[in-house]
Design a protein around this motif. Sequence first.
Motif, PDB file in Angstrom:
ATOM      1  N   PRO A 267      47.590  43.612   4.416  1.00  0.00           N
ATOM      2  CA  PRO A 267      47.937  45.011   3.797  1.00  0.00           C
ATOM      3  C   PRO A 267      49.169  44.664   2.713  1.00  0.00           C
ATOM      4  CG  PRO A 267      48.745  43.917   6.432  1.00  0.00           C
ATOM      5  CD  PRO A 267      47.692  43.180   5.946  1.00  0.00           C
ATOM      6  N   ALA A 268      50.595  43.872   2.557  1.00  0.00           N
ATOM      7  CA  ALA A 268      51.054  44.211   1.983  1.00  0.00           C
ATOM      8  C   ALA A 268      51.261  42.614   1.347  1.00  0.00           C
ATOM      9  CB  ALA A 268      51.953  44.463   2.620  1.00  0.00           C
ATOM     10  N   LYS A 269      51.836  42.167   0.058  1.00  0.00           N
ATOM     11  CA  LYS A 269      52.028  41.177  -0.816  1.00  0.00           C
ATOM     12  C   LYS A 269      53.413  40.734  -0.306  1.00  0.00           C
ATOM     13  CE  LYS A 269      51.534  39.276  -5.181  1.00  0.00           C
ATOM     14  NZ  LYS A 269      51.423  39.744  -6.683  1.00  0.00           N
ATOM     15  N   TYR A 270      54.472  41.805  -0.493  1.00  0.00           N
ATOM     16  CA  TYR A 270      56.019  41.023  -0.001  1.00  0.00           C
ATOM     17  C   TYR A 270      56.564  41.631   1.479  1.00  0.00           C
ATOM     18  CZ  TYR A 270      55.272  39.912  -5.111  1.00  0.00           C
ATOM     19  OH  TYR A 270      55.104  38.931  -6.424  1.00  0.00           O
ATOM     20  N   TRP A 271      56.713  40.821   2.417  1.00  0.00           N
ATOM     21  CA  TRP A 271      57.281  41.500   3.605  1.00  0.00           C
ATOM     22  C   TRP A 271      58.618  41.264   3.273  1.00  0.00           C
ATOM     23  CZ3 TRP A 271      55.016  44.421   7.315  1.00  0.00           C
ATOM     24  CH2 TRP A 271      53.756  44.474   7.438  1.00  0.00           C
ATOM     25  N   MET A 272      59.645  42.569   3.318  1.00  0.00           N
ATOM     26  CA  MET A 272      61.009  42.214   2.984  1.00  0.00           C
ATOM     27  C   MET A 272      61.855  42.658   3.674  1.00  0.00           C
ATOM     28  SD  MET A 272      61.854  43.457  -1.213  1.00  0.00           S
ATOM     29  CE  MET A 272      62.438  43.178  -1.360  1.00  0.00           C
ATOM     30  N   HIS A 273      62.567  42.111   4.956  1.00  0.00           N
ATOM     31  CA  HIS A 273      64.038  42.572   5.964  1.00  0.00           C
ATOM     32  C   HIS A 273      65.127  42.565   5.532  1.00  0.00           C
ATOM     33  CE1 HIS A 273      59.044  41.425   7.617  1.00  0.00           C
ATOM     34  NE2 HIS A 273      59.028  42.422   8.282  1.00  0.00           N
ATOM     35  N   THR A 274      65.775  43.555   6.470  1.00  0.00           N
ATOM     36  CA  THR A 274      66.922  43.366   6.580  1.00  0.00           C
ATOM     37  C   THR A 274      67.676  43.139   7.934  1.00  0.00           C
ATOM     38  OG1 THR A 274      66.797  45.801   7.860  1.00  0.00           O
ATOM     39  CG2 THR A 274      67.427  45.685   4.932  1.00  0.00           C
ATOM     40  N   ASN A 275      68.973  42.367   7.556  1.00  0.00           N
ATOM     41  CA  ASN A 275      69.096  41.828   9.068  1.00  0.00           C
ATOM     42  C   ASN A 275      69.735  42.911   9.796  1.00  0.00           C
ATOM     43  OD1 ASN A 275      69.856  39.462  10.678  1.00  0.00           O
ATOM     44  ND2 ASN A 275      69.447  38.206   8.777  1.00  0.00           N
ATOM     45  N   MET A 276      70.479  41.784  10.476  1.00  0.00           N
ATOM     46  CA  MET A 276      71.025  43.245  12.012  1.00  0.00           C
ATOM     47  C   MET A 276      72.505  43.353  11.297  1.00  0.00           C
ATOM     48  SD  MET A 276      71.415  40.497  15.204  1.00  0.00           S
ATOM     49  CE  MET A 276      72.865  39.728  15.391  1.00  0.00           C
ATOM     50  N   LEU A 277      72.948  44.311  12.499  1.00  0.00           N
ATOM     51  CA  LEU A 277      74.515  44.454  12.212  1.00  0.00           C
ATOM     52  C   LEU A 277      75.750  43.254  13.265  1.00  0.00           C
ATOM     53  CD1 LEU A 277      75.097  48.418  12.015  1.00  0.00           C
ATOM     54  CD2 LEU A 277      75.130  45.718  10.291  1.00  0.00           C
ATOM     55  N   THR A 278      76.415  44.109  13.279  1.00  0.00           N
ATOM     56  CA  THR A 278      77.359  42.853  14.315  1.00  0.00           C
ATOM     57  C   THR A 278      78.803  43.870  14.570  1.00  0.00           C
ATOM     58  OG1 THR A 278      78.564  41.153  13.078  1.00  0.00           O
ATOM     59  CG2 THR A 278      76.251  40.935  14.755  1.00  0.00           C
ATOM     60  N   VAL A 279      79.295  43.928  15.651  1.00  0.00           N
ATOM     61  CA  VAL A 279      80.643  44.501  15.243  1.00  0.00           C
ATOM     62  C   VAL A 279      81.762  43.673  16.242  1.00  0.00           C
ATOM     63  CG1 VAL A 279      81.920  46.092  17.034  1.00  0.00           C
ATOM     64  CG2 VAL A 279      79.427  47.186  15.692  1.00  0.00           C
ATOM     65  N   ASN A 280      82.757  42.709  15.637  1.00  0.00           N
ATOM     66  CA  ASN A 280      83.321  42.319  15.383  1.00  0.00           C
ATOM     67  C   ASN A 280      83.234  40.598  15.847  1.00  0.00           C
ATOM     68  OD1 ASN A 280      86.100  44.135  14.714  1.00  0.00           O
ATOM     69  ND2 ASN A 280      85.566  44.818  17.477  1.00  0.00           N
ATOM     70  N   GLY A 281      82.000  40.758  15.269  1.00  0.00           N
ATOM     71  CA  GLY A 281      80.729  39.305  16.148  1.00  0.00           C
ATOM     72  C   GLY A 281      80.060  39.270  16.688  1.00  0.00           C
ATOM     73  N   THR A 282      79.981  40.506  17.407  1.00  0.00           N
ATOM     74  CA  THR A 282      78.677  40.244  18.371  1.00  0.00           C
ATOM     75  C   THR A 282      77.860  41.796  18.065  1.00  0.00           C
ATOM     76  OG1 THR A 282      80.069  41.773  19.947  1.00  0.00           O
ATOM     77  CG2 THR A 282      79.981  39.652  20.621  1.00  0.00           C
ATOM     78  N   ARG A 283      76.501  41.469  18.788  1.00  0.00           N
ATOM     79  CA  ARG A 283      76.033  42.625  18.553  1.00  0.00           C
ATOM     80  C   ARG A 283      75.352  43.506  18.373  1.00  0.00           C
ATOM     81  NH1 ARG A 283      68.836  41.383  18.455  1.00  0.00           N
ATOM     82  NH2 ARG A 283      68.747  43.586  17.783  1.00  0.00           N
ATOM     83  N   MET A 284      75.745  44.555  17.840  1.00  0.00           N
ATOM     84  CA  MET A 284      75.914  45.475  18.116  1.00  0.00           C
ATOM     85  C   MET A 284      74.579  46.460  18.873  1.00  0.00           C
ATOM     86  SD  MET A 284      75.655  49.500  15.946  1.00  0.00           S
ATOM     87  CE  MET A 284      77.748  48.800  14.912  1.00  0.00           C
ATOM     88  N   SER A 285      75.370  47.099  20.519  1.00  0.00           N
ATOM     89  CA  SER A 285      74.369  47.558  20.997  1.00  0.00           C
ATOM     90  C   SER A 285      74.861  48.541  22.186  1.00  0.00           C
ATOM     91  CB  SER A 285      73.468  46.420  21.778  1.00  0.00           C
ATOM     92  OG  SER A 285      74.269  46.152  23.201  1.00  0.00           O
ATOM     93  N   LYS A 286      73.717  49.683  22.205  1.00  0.00           N
ATOM     94  CA  LYS A 286      74.804  50.550  22.833  1.00  0.00           C
ATOM     95  C   LYS A 286      75.046  50.592  24.380  1.00  0.00           C
ATOM     96  CE  LYS A 286      71.645  55.018  21.590  1.00  0.00           C
ATOM     97  NZ  LYS A 286      70.678  55.493  21.810  1.00  0.00           N
ATOM     98  N   SER A 287      74.006  49.422  25.279  1.00  0.00           N
ATOM     99  CA  SER A 287      75.012  48.640  25.986  1.00  0.00           C
ATOM    100  C   SER A 287      76.198  48.250  26.444  1.00  0.00           C
ATOM    101  CB  SER A 287      73.335  47.995  26.856  1.00  0.00           C
ATOM    102  OG  SER A 287      73.300  46.923  26.077  1.00  0.00           O
ATOM    103  N   ALA A 288      76.301  47.641  25.345  1.00  0.00           N
ATOM    104  CA  ALA A 288      77.457  46.228  25.325  1.00  0.00           C
ATOM    105  C   ALA A 288      79.240  47.812  24.597  1.00  0.00           C
ATOM    106  CB  ALA A 288      77.527  45.389  24.256  1.00  0.00           C
TER     107      ALA A 288
END
Length: 486
Positions: A267-288
Amino acid sequence: MDSQLQVYNTLTRQKEVFKPINPPLVGMYVCGPTVYSDVHLGNCRTFVSFDLIYRYLQHLGYKVRYVRNITDAGHLEGDRDEGDDKFTKKAKLEQLEPMEIVQKYTLGFHEVMRLFNTLPPNIEPSATGHITEQIEMVKQIIDSGLAYEVNGTVYFEVEKYSKDQNYTILTNRELDDLLANTRELGGQDDKKGRLDFALWIKAKPEHLMRWPSPWGWGFPGWHIECSAMSKKYLGDTFDIHGGGLDLAATHHTNEIAQSQACNHAEPAKYWMHTNMLTVNGTRMSKSAGNGFLPFELFTGDHPLLSRAYSPMTVRFFMLQAHYRSTLDFSNEALEASDKGFKRLMSAVHLLDKLPVAGSSDYNVQDLSKRCYAAMNDDFNSPVLIAELFEAVRVINSVYDGKSKLDQGSLDQLQQLMKAMVFDVLGLQSEEKSEGDLTAIMDLLIRLRDEAKAKQDYATSDQIRMSLQELGIQLKDSKSGTTWDKI
Ligand SMILES: [Zn+2]
């Protein structure tokens, strides 16, 4: 410009010279939001990153067709093939029609995207508007022998596909490891293999969003919409497919398999991915409890935030990290970005007031080459911003009479700064016009009304008090809420 644009391709795990299939045309598909709740900040980062990519490709002269979908059907809880449809679930909770939820959060998403000054995509197709195309694609995959129907649900047969194709081409994982790490088939589904995923799902009697199909009433699996819509608007093979890194292992892996099975082409020639966010060094999540929403950043109304940060400060902050690096939110980092952004914009405003000298002691041509080299190195915005701060130093020095620029260099510097700051980075002056303020106030009044409707008076009072501190008075009346500057 001396350097060529290089793009990191997840598919080959290396940077490659960007060669579009039909230059100057570029087809770019980015997985858009699922509109059953407010857009979260991780998604905003993805869309700001692809806005940078879209802007830079256009700046280089490419004619880009940018397609970003709206997922408004069929996305199940936990990305698996069982559980409630997210739209139906939310509708039951809020006593609304599913399309009412879709409309509400699509409007909210567009509002946030506008505040971040992202350019709208050329086409924004919705899953519910492309059911026919999705059914057609499922039929073709069944015809190719790689999908089967059981009791009104159609599954993609992963292990059969893997005999001729590399199912894990995007993530380079071993199929055997995947099989070993996937749970045993439970009694709740009729899959042949434990990696098989649903292309079409039979609707339960209580399911609100449903369509007729050759396999009875049902709704599409999540992955098929992107394959069907990218094919429709960009063709069987197009240039760039993008999204958040979390989509690579399942959603994009399944998209590639579906498209290959249907079109017999990558389907695509180039696959591009953006990295995730962290908050004060830990992964951002609603449950945390460490996940905040865009408007919470804009109002400062979150326990982790010491104050409000403007959309442009947040955009600038996001662009100070490369899109493939993780981005860590902290008050200190946002504070630093706010100062940096203001310094950069003051220098841009000074550009029109600089004195002209008969000669120059700064080489603008070299600066320009370094700016393009940064962006050509896989859209390296933090390096570009560092170069722009070098320009800020020069601008301030010329303004103070410590350095000099001749007319030609000054023209070049003005052109370069304005192109990079406004066209490529997509930054805007923060000196708000009355129109901008009206849009922001409309958003805040709507959020306050929503809080009041949920009897969340702490939040509605907080919005009113915070605005008062900023010099804006809200007035409630029977016909609604109005505002005035104090
Ligand atoms: Zn997608």
